[in-house]
Scaffold this motif. Structure first.
Motif, short mmCIF file in Angstrom:
data_model
loop_
_atom_site.label_atom_id
_atom_site.label_comp_id
_atom_site.label_asym_id
_atom_site.label_seq_id
_atom_site.Cartn_x
_atom_site.Cartn_y
_atom_site.Cartn_z
N LEU A 153 1.00 -1.25 0.10
CA LEU A 153 0.14 -0.11 0.02
C LEU A 153 0.81 1.11 -0.06
O LEU A 153 0.57 2.32 -0.72
CB LEU A 153 -0.90 0.01 1.18
CG LEU A 153 -2.14 0.68 1.17
CD1 LEU A 153 -3.12 0.09 0.15
CD2 LEU A 153 -3.00 0.44 2.58
N GLU A 156 2.77 1.74 -3.52
CA GLU A 156 1.66 2.31 -4.29
C GLU A 156 1.16 3.61 -4.18
O GLU A 156 1.18 4.37 -5.15
CB GLU A 156 0.66 1.28 -4.62
CG GLU A 156 -0.08 1.59 -5.93
CD GLU A 156 -1.12 0.65 -6.22
OE1 GLU A 156 -1.83 0.87 -7.24
OE2 GLU A 156 -1.53 -0.43 -5.76
N TYR A 307 -4.89 -7.74 -1.58
CA TYR A 307 -4.30 -6.64 -1.87
C TYR A 307 -5.29 -5.83 -2.53
O TYR A 307 -5.74 -4.57 -1.98
CB TYR A 307 -3.17 -6.47 -2.29
CG TYR A 307 -2.46 -4.92 -2.64
CD1 TYR A 307 -2.49 -4.38 -1.38
CD2 TYR A 307 -2.19 -4.54 -3.69
CE1 TYR A 307 -1.96 -3.08 -1.69
CE2 TYR A 307 -1.82 -3.30 -3.95
CZ TYR A 307 -1.57 -2.53 -2.94
OH TYR A 307 -1.33 -1.22 -3.11
N GLU A 308 -5.82 -6.31 -3.54
CA GLU A 308 -7.13 -5.66 -4.30
C GLU A 308 -8.25 -5.30 -3.55
O GLU A 308 -8.68 -4.43 -3.32
CB GLU A 308 -7.35 -6.41 -5.68
CG GLU A 308 -6.46 -6.50 -6.80
CD GLU A 308 -6.04 -5.13 -6.96
OE1 GLU A 308 -6.73 -4.29 -7.33
OE2 GLU A 308 -4.69 -4.95 -7.21
N LYS A 311 -7.55 -2.56 -1.03
CA LYS A 311 -7.47 -1.28 -1.65
C LYS A 311 -9.03 -1.06 -1.76
O LYS A 311 -9.63 0.32 -1.88
CB LYS A 311 -6.92 -1.53 -2.82
CG LYS A 311 -5.26 -1.43 -3.35
CD LYS A 311 -4.70 -0.85 -4.23
CE LYS A 311 -4.90 -1.90 -5.28
NZ LYS A 311 -4.17 -1.38 -6.60
N LYS A 312 -9.77 -1.94 -2.30
CA LYS A 312 -11.25 -1.73 -2.50
C LYS A 312 -11.93 -1.14 -1.24
O LYS A 312 -12.54 -0.15 -1.32
CB LYS A 312 -11.99 -3.07 -3.13
CG LYS A 312 -13.50 -2.82 -3.68
CD LYS A 312 -13.73 -4.13 -4.38
CE LYS A 312 -15.34 -4.11 -4.64
NZ LYS A 312 -15.52 -3.92 -5.97
N LEU A 316 -9.73 2.59 -3.05
CA LEU A 316 -8.45 3.04 -3.88
C LEU A 316 -8.71 2.10 -5.15
O LEU A 316 -7.78 2.33 -5.73
CB LEU A 316 -7.34 2.58 -2.94
CG LEU A 316 -6.91 3.28 -1.84
CD1 LEU A 316 -6.00 3.10 -0.94
CD2 LEU A 316 -6.64 4.86 -2.42
N ASP A 317 -9.50 1.10 -5.21
CA ASP A 317 -9.71 0.46 -6.50
C ASP A 317 -9.51 0.88 -7.90
O ASP A 317 -8.97 0.57 -8.66
CB ASP A 317 -10.76 -0.61 -6.06
CG ASP A 317 -12.00 -0.08 -6.05
OD1 ASP A 317 -12.29 1.13 -5.46
OD2 ASP A 317 -12.94 -0.63 -6.43
#
Ligand SMILES: Nc1ncnc2c1ncn2[C@@H]1O[C@H](COP(=O)(O)OP(=O)(O)OP(=O)(O)O)[C@@H](O)[C@H]1O
Ligand SMILES: Nc1nc2c(ncn2[C@@H]2O[C@H](COP(=O)(O)O)[C@@H](O)[C@H]2O)c(=O)[nH]1
Length: 400
Positions: A153, A156, A307-308, A311-312, A316-317
């Protein structure tokens, strides 16, 4: 702050007016709530920070409260306004990021500390404009992949997130750097600092002491970033009970076998430590799943998929570029101002100079959407400025 002089005690017995600076040039304000008068001393006279004493009018006695949170530095003067459960302090002649403070005396967090300590407690928190994003608390058993996910995180979105660097009494691992991965410290020193109220939370984890200092969270907030805390379930429970509003995420392993493989694969623990961490993991997973501490549970089976999902849930997705948010505009409160309060609005009547008394500027401070942040931060302040009062109310400027 020494014992207050007799004339002050006389003044206090006569129920002083709230928020007024006492007229003896001592930079003290008094704020009365029920039988208690909070005397706030901001004198720039060698004392480094603003100090607080409480005068208990029903017993005619001074009370020295336990003070938590980082104290504001002393200044050339201040104003005080009583809000429901805290006192708003406006420091005069201070930098924009240091001029608004809160002294909490009856918030949920203060009441909890009072119960635990059995003493009178007050807590300092710094006022922050706008609605900064809530900190993120990530918990889960040792080896589940919390650190790996957090690193992804932060890699990115480097300008968006900052890591809360914890204190620990455990020895550093090979690649770990003091001040980066942890503040490595000694047990006796950390215990003293815990007693001094420097920690937001602390816990004994796998035989060592770990804790999040108030400062660790503040440093990240000061850099304008969203704070990520990697802490165990006990720590998450303490933060949940505090009034630091955060998002709580529990990371779960797909199975105990996978957890063991990862922990051993990392190769950082002795056999004895691995066994201890695995034993503790069972209870942590049970608490993580069943308690009401966590807002989200994520299974870290496939790392990329987990991780996806992370983020979702952080919104942040579909984030294209991690552009930093525009910084709030800055307002400097002049030395010479007076205050009034209408409902949730504090009206700051600023006089530019003695000669220009007629060209007053009004600043309105909206405290209706204050959000918990103690200890350390109280978010949700909203400034509005009216540029020239003498010319009539010529439009509002938003400052949050
Ligand atoms: N989904 C995954 N699949 C396989 N291995 C993983 C996965 N996620 C993390 N790992 C690996 O597991 C090991 C432990 O991960 P990590 O150090 O991030 O755990 P942790 O939860 O931060 O542990 P601790 O609480 O002890 O700090 C690392 O070697 C990491 O590369
Ligand atoms: N309550 C807290 N727990 C913390 C903190 N910092 C880390 N931790 C947790 O400790 C274990 C072990 O960490 P390790 O680096 O020795 O592997 C892990 O579960 C962390 O989440 C803290 O400040 N407070």
């Amino acid at each position: 702050m020494g014992e207050a002089p007799a004339f002050l005690v006389d003044d206090l017995q006569n129920e002083p007016l709230n928020g007024f600076e006492l007229k003896n040039g001592t930079c003290k304000t008094t704020t009365t709530v029920g039988d208690k008068t909070y005397v706030i001393d901001g004198a720039d006279d060698g004392t480094l920070s603003i100090e607080v004493q409480i005068f208990d009018r029903s017993h005619g006695k001074w009370v020295h409260p336990t003070v938590h949170g980082v104290k504001p530095l002393s200044c050339k003067g201040h104003s005080a306004v009583l809000l429901k459960d805290r006192i708003l302090i406006l420091k005069k002649g201070s930098k924009p990021d240091d001029q608004i403070w809160f002294l909490e005396f009856d918030t949920q967090y203060v009441r909890q500390l009072q119960n635990n300590l059995g003493t009178e407690v007050v807590v300092w928190s710094k006022g922050v404009t706008g609605n900064a994003e809530k900190p993120i608390v990530i918990s889960g058993p040792s080896g589940v992949g919390k650190g790996t996910l957090i690193s992804m995180l932060m890699k990115e979105f480097p300008s968006m997130f900052g890591f809360s660097v914890s204190h620990t009494t455990r020895a550093p691992r090979n690649m770990e750097k003091d001040g980066v991965h942890y503040h490595f410290t000694e047990k006796s020193l950390m215990e003293k600092e815990i007693k001094d109220g420097k920690f937001l939370e602390f816990a004994s984890v796998h035989g060592n002491l770990y804790g999040t200092s108030v400062e660790a969270v503040e440093v990240v907030a000061d850099a304008g970033k969203r704070c990520i805390l990697d802490i165990d379930v006990q720590g998450a429970r303490s933060v949940r009970a505090s009034s630091l509003e955060a998002i709580f995420i529990f990371i779960c392993p797909p199975s105990m076998e996978d957890l063991e493989k990862r922990l051993r694969g990392r190769g950082t623990e002795t056999e004895e430590q691995v066994l201890k961490r695995l034993r503790n993991a069972e209870a942590e997973i049970e608490q993580g799943k069943s308690s009401k501490i966590f807002d989200f549970i994520l299974y870290n089976d496939n790392l990329e998929e987990c991780y996806e999902k992370l983020k979702k849930l952080l919104g942040l997705d579909d984030f294209v570029t991690a552009s930093p948010k525009s910084a709030p505009r800055e307002i400097i409160l002049p030395m010479n101002h007076s205050l009034s309060k209408i409902d949730d609005k504090i009206i700051i009547n600023c006089m530019s100079s003695e000669l220009e008394k007629e060209s007053k500027n009004l600043i309105m401070l909206d405290v209706s959407s204050l959000k918990g942040g103690a200890p350390g931060r109280t978010r949700g302040l909203d400034f509005q400025a009216v540029s020239s009062f003498s010319d009539g109310l010529t439009g509002m400027d938003q400052f949050s």
